[in-house]
Design an enzyme around this catalytic site. Structure first.
Site, PDB file in Angstrom:
ATOM      1  N   LYS A   1       0.864  -1.187   0.000  1.00  7.37           N
ATOM      2  CA  LYS A   1       0.000   0.000   0.000  1.00  7.37           C
ATOM      3  C   LYS A   1       0.890   1.224   0.000  1.00  7.37           C
ATOM      4  O   LYS A   1       2.041   1.161   0.453  1.00  7.37           O
ATOM      5  CB  LYS A   1      -0.861   0.023   1.260  1.00  7.37           C
ATOM      6  CG  LYS A   1      -2.124   0.842   1.115  1.00  7.37           C
ATOM      7  CD  LYS A   1      -3.188   0.017   0.434  1.00  7.37           C
ATOM      8  CE  LYS A   1      -4.504   0.693   0.314  1.00  7.37           C
ATOM      9  NZ  LYS A   1      -5.577  -0.265   0.019  1.00  7.37           N
TER      10      LYS A   1
ATOM     11  N   ASN B   1     -16.268   6.085  -4.643  1.00  8.44           N
ATOM     12  CA  ASN B   1     -16.384   5.059  -5.687  1.00  8.44           C
ATOM     13  C   ASN B   1     -17.191   3.851  -5.205  1.00  8.44           C
ATOM     14  O   ASN B   1     -18.189   3.463  -5.819  1.00  8.44           O
ATOM     15  CB  ASN B   1     -14.974   4.642  -6.149  1.00  8.44           C
ATOM     16  CG  ASN B   1     -15.013   3.464  -7.115  1.00  8.44           C
ATOM     17  OD1 ASN B   1     -15.246   2.320  -6.722  1.00  8.44           O
ATOM     18  ND2 ASN B   1     -14.835   3.725  -8.388  1.00  8.44           N
ATOM     19  N   ALA B   2     -16.770   3.252  -4.090  1.00  6.66           N
ATOM     20  CA  ALA B   2     -17.423   2.019  -3.633  1.00  6.66           C
ATOM     21  C   ALA B   2     -18.878   2.282  -3.239  1.00  6.66           C
ATOM     22  O   ALA B   2     -19.783   1.534  -3.622  1.00  6.66           O
ATOM     23  CB  ALA B   2     -16.643   1.419  -2.468  1.00  6.66           C
TER      24      ALA B   2
HETATM   25  N1  GLU Z   1      -7.316  -0.007  -3.134  1.00  7.89           N
HETATM   26  C1  GLU Z   1      -8.084  -1.188  -3.370  1.00  7.89           C
HETATM   27  C2  GLU Z   1      -8.136  -2.051  -2.131  1.00  7.89           C
HETATM   28  O1  GLU Z   1      -7.990  -1.598  -1.020  1.00  7.89           O
HETATM   29  C3  GLU Z   1      -7.629  -1.923  -4.622  1.00  7.89           C
HETATM   30  C4  GLU Z   1      -6.223  -2.385  -4.624  1.00  7.89           C
HETATM   31  C5  GLU Z   1      -5.759  -2.905  -5.967  1.00  7.89           C
HETATM   32  O2  GLU Z   1      -6.558  -2.954  -6.886  1.00  7.89           O
HETATM   33  O3  GLU Z   1      -4.588  -3.266  -6.050  1.00  7.89           O
HETATM   34  O4  GLU Z   1      -8.399  -3.214  -2.203  1.00  7.89           O
END
Ligand code: GLU
Length: 417
Positions: A105, A220-221
């Site tokens: 991350k 988004n979500a």
């Molecule tokens: N940020 C999204 C998550 O927390 C997607 C991560 C990704 O697609 O690599 O799952």
């Protein structure tokens, strides 16, 4: 406050699973810390002509099952411990849906709401100049997260390709379709969550088409969940929605499509003409709905309000919305929690499909993507549910047991432990 430090929470959740799995000390301590992390500064020329220096991070938590994978957040309150927690959760997320990736991350401490497009572009390119050499399809692949967009992914990919002098579309996912993005990536996080709600309803004997639902967080979500609950599950009534500026309620239902148009125009849900009354984020969480979708940030369900949650199902589209103390209360009160790294794994699953398509240089139809996403989410849900029944633990602990075992198997086979 230490109790709400996301990384401490992630470690506490892991510790419980480690104990149940009887992990040895070395294995447990590898899983408790990031394997690698980068901290750096990004000087950016602002539109005013002055230079501002932003702080950036990338945490590569664990890569036993494959290259690290996980989003990038641009947030004014970003901290390294938040990024560490999110990177740990990515490790368990890729494992629970069984895709051959690890967890990572990243983030930048900045406030995109106060930046122009050209400033955002420069900060995005600056991020890649600092950390690009540690990224790549075989190392670590970022993606969007809170306040980052397909456009930001496009700038980042472009910067990486300029540095490398060759094409590398798979270095980042969540790209615009025109630049190698996948069909179905846009709504994948919410869609994956909706598939798990469908499976949960089957097992609990409830009908999602008759369900009332509320959404906390309208990014988004949250926006896609608003329409997809209705479209995928064949009905349901959206009674409340909130965002960082507050929420709205109507027991007869809010039209999700109209509400999204309103939000895009007005940058908030408040003021939506069909709302019957305004409510706070706290009030929204405590509504007596069938399905609650926490879809914003961490630590919104804590020991202070967990006892007041009346939802039958909490489908965690956000990462880390529930603290461990709150988990105990929800479990005691019979709230069926679909835990974050299972519920929101649809995003990274389609990111993985995106990478596969980039590597093949051959692109799939939307139908194919959605079909494979459904299979992945349904299998993951079933594996976790079976563990929940077999070991008589809550769904979050069950998800940990499934995921950690897979990561541990990979570490053992590699001879790390
Ligand atoms: N940020 C999204 C998550 O927390 C997607 C991560 C990704 O697609 O690599 O799952």
């Amino acid at each position: 406050m230490d109790r709400l430090n996301p990384f401490k929470i992630a470690q506490e959740q892991l510790d419980r699973a480690a104990e149940l799995l009887g992990l040895d000390e070395a294995t447990h301590s590898i899983l408790r810390e990031p394997r690698m992390e980068y901290h750096f500064t990004i000087p950016v020329r602002m539109d005013s002509g002055e230079t501002k220096v932003f702080k950036g991070f990338r945490v590569q938590y664990n890569n036993a099952r494959g290259p690290c994978k996980g989003g990038l957040r641009f947030h004014p309150e970003e901290t390294i411990d938040t990024v560490r927690a999110l990177a740990a959760w990515m490790t368990w997320k890729t494992a629970v849906v069984d895709i051959p990736l690890g967890g990572g991350k990243g983030g930048i401490i900045c406030n995109p709401k106060e930046m122009s497009q050209s400033e955002l572009e420069r900060v995005s390119r600056g991020y890649i100049r600092q950390v690009g050499r540690f990224l790549g399809v075989t190392k670590d692949v970022p993606a969007p997260d809170v306040y980052t967009t397909p456009q930001i992914m496009a700038w980042m990919m472009d910067e990486y390709e300029i540095i490398m002098g060759e094409k590398h579309p798979g270095v980042i996912t969540g790209k615009p379709i025109q630049l190698g993005g996948s069909q179905g990536r846009g709504d994948a996080t919410a869609r994956g969550g909706i598939y798990t709600v469908r499976e949960a309803c089957k097992l609990l004997g409830s009908n999602p088409a008759k369900a009332t639902y509320a959404i906390q967080g309208f990014g988004n979500a949250g926006q896609f969940a608003a329409t997809l609950h209705h479209d995928v599950l064949g009905g349901g009534t959206l009674v409340a929605v909130s965002d960082s500026r507050g929420g709205i309620y109507n027991k007869d239902g809010l039209n999700p499509h109209k509400l999204i148009d309103w939000k895009l125009k007005n940058k908030q849900v408040k003021g939506f003409p069909d709302a019957k009354k305004d409510i706070t984020n706290e009030e929204l969480l405590e509504l007596p709905v069938d399905v609650l979708y926490p879809a914003a940030l961490e630590n919104v369900i804590t020991k202070d309000n967990a006892g007041k949650i009346k939802a039958k199902i909490s489908c965690e589209l956000a990462n880390g919305p529930t603290t461990p103390e709150a988990d105990k209360i929800l479990s005691k009160n019979g709230v069926f929690v679909i835990p974050d790294f299972l519920a929101n794994a649809g995003g990274v699953t389609v990111s993985y499909f995106e990478q596969v398509q980039n590597t093949y240089n051959f692109y799939w139809t939307l139908e194919d993507v959605q079909h494979m996403l459904d299979q992945k989410m349904t299998n993951a849900f079933k594996a976790v549910y079976e563990m929940h029944k077999e070991k008589n633990v809550d769904m979050r602990t069950a998800a940990y047991l499934v995921a950690i075992q897979r990561v541990v198997d990979a570490m053992k086979l590699r001879g790390w432990v």
